[in-house]
Enzyme design. Structure first.
Site, PDB file in Angstrom:
ATOM      1  N   ALA A 199       0.824  -1.208   0.000  1.00  0.00           N
ATOM      2  CA  ALA A 199       0.000   0.000   0.000  1.00  0.00           C
ATOM      3  C   ALA A 199       0.857   1.256   0.000  1.00  0.00           C
ATOM      4  CB  ALA A 199      -0.902  -0.015   1.222  1.00  0.00           C
ATOM      5  N   LYS A 200       2.097   1.129   0.449  1.00  0.00           N
ATOM      6  CA  LYS A 200       2.947   2.308   0.568  1.00  0.00           C
ATOM      7  C   LYS A 200       3.666   2.629  -0.748  1.00  0.00           C
ATOM      8  CE  LYS A 200       2.548   2.603   5.188  1.00  0.00           C
ATOM      9  NZ  LYS A 200       1.168   2.983   5.436  1.00  0.00           N
ATOM     10  N   ARG A 201       3.557   1.721  -1.699  1.00  0.00           N
ATOM     11  CA  ARG A 201       4.209   1.995  -2.979  1.00  0.00           C
ATOM     12  C   ARG A 201       3.363   2.939  -3.805  1.00  0.00           C
ATOM     13  NH1 ARG A 201       7.607  -2.379  -5.072  1.00  0.00           N
ATOM     14  NH2 ARG A 201       8.327  -3.425  -3.214  1.00  0.00           N
TER      15      ARG A 201
END
Ligand code: GLU
Length: 321
Positions: free
Chosen positions: A251-253
């Protein structure tokens, strides 16, 4: 009685592979049981929500082969299905909590809270638990502080431990007061996710919530709110999050893990669903599949219990860098 589940995306970013994963599993849980699915747009935090994502997320879900019976686009008996259109209901529930003496105004600033060292840990996403400073202010003290600052409103976490059976992760228990007293309405007037989601799941007669395990530690708060408001709580299933080979949460990409980017680069929805179905233990190999092809094989207890680290082969195949 039919089970009722939901997709509850926050439109602050595009639908990415991690959201698609939990959406697919939620859909499989409901459709396999012949239940009803609803789509709810969680745009409670107006400044973080984008109209473009409010439009693209449902499109991406449909492109993947998922469907729902009620939602902002279809209507339904519990309309509206957008949090930004339900503010009066959240205010009403805040009044109920005020009348019961279960919330109090909190005048602490972020900076003051950050300065408090050695507080016990709150939720993973939040840092230290709120130590209850404003819980015991006298009325004159409140009046003095109110002259300088609009308060947020905090819910008093009950003094009993919380235990529940998670349909994916098994028995869960949290100590009394877990995470500390939490905000139900922010000082800027925005209702907190915790209050909105409880109001919505109860009002929309949701019986089954399947979501990412990053929300497991919010569940004691939500159960406490259901209890305080005398509303029926759903059953919960928390599924593992997806991580890249580097151990970073997917999700942080940025862009490349979004379903929109995969779609644009010519990857088929069946390729994505096939990989996700394979990760969920529905398929022996990551062969292309539609969501309905997975229905006969889906079992919550076959979903791996811990965090899922994606293999480089999968990321290559899906064009995720
Ligand atoms: N809106 C939340 C999210 O997108 C999900 C809330 C929930 O499933 O309870 O992360």
């Amino acid at each position: 009685m039919k089970i009722r589940g939901r997709f509850a995306p926050t439109p602050s970013g595009p639908l990415h592979l991690g959201n698609a994963w939990s959406a697919l599993l939620a859909w499989l849980q409901v459709r396999q049981a012949g239940g009803e699915m609803l789509l709810r747009i969680e745009d409670i935090d107006g400044p973080r929500s984008r109209q473009a994502y409010i439009e693209s997320i449902p499109e991406d879900l449909r492109w993947l082969g998922l469907d729902w019976d009620e939602g902002p686009d279809l209507g339904g008996p519990y309309s509206p299905y957008r949090q930004s259109e339900r503010l009066a209901r959240y205010e009403e529930l805040l009044h109920v909590l005020k009348a019961k003496g279960l919330v109090y105004p909190c005048y602490c600033s972020r900076a003051e809270l950050a300065a408090i060292a050695s507080a016990p840990h709150g939720l993973a996403a939040e840092g230290p638990a709120y130590p209850g400073i404003c819980r015991t202010l006298s009325e004159p003290e409140r009046a003095t502080r109110a002259e300088r600052k609009t308060p947020s409103w905090r819910f008093v976490m009950p003094a009993e431990p919380v235990a529940f059976e998670d349909l994916a992760m098994g028995p869960q228990s949290f100590p009394a007061g877990y995470g500390g007293d939490f905000i139900v309405k922010r000082a800027d007037g925005i209702y907190a996710y915790q209050l909105a989601v409880v109001a919505d799941d109860a009002d929309m007669a949701v019986t089954h919530v399947l979501r990412g395990s990053d929300l497991l530690d919010s569940t004691p708060r939500q159960l406490a709110l259901f209890d305080a408001l005398g509303l029926p709580a759903p059953r919960y299933a928390h599924v593992p999050l997806l991580y890249g080979p580097d151990g970073q949460r997917l999700a942080k990409r940025h862009g490349s893990a979004s379903i929109g980017a995969m779609r644009q680069s010519g990857i088929s929805p069946e390729t994505i669903v096939g990989w996700l179905g394979y990760l969920a233990g529905c398929l022996p190999k990551p062969e292309p599949a539609k969501p309905r092809d997975l229905l006969p094989y889906f079992r919550l207890d076959a979903v791996p219990p811990g965090p899922i680290r994606l293999e480089p082969a999968m990321l290559d195949r899906l064009g995720i860098r």
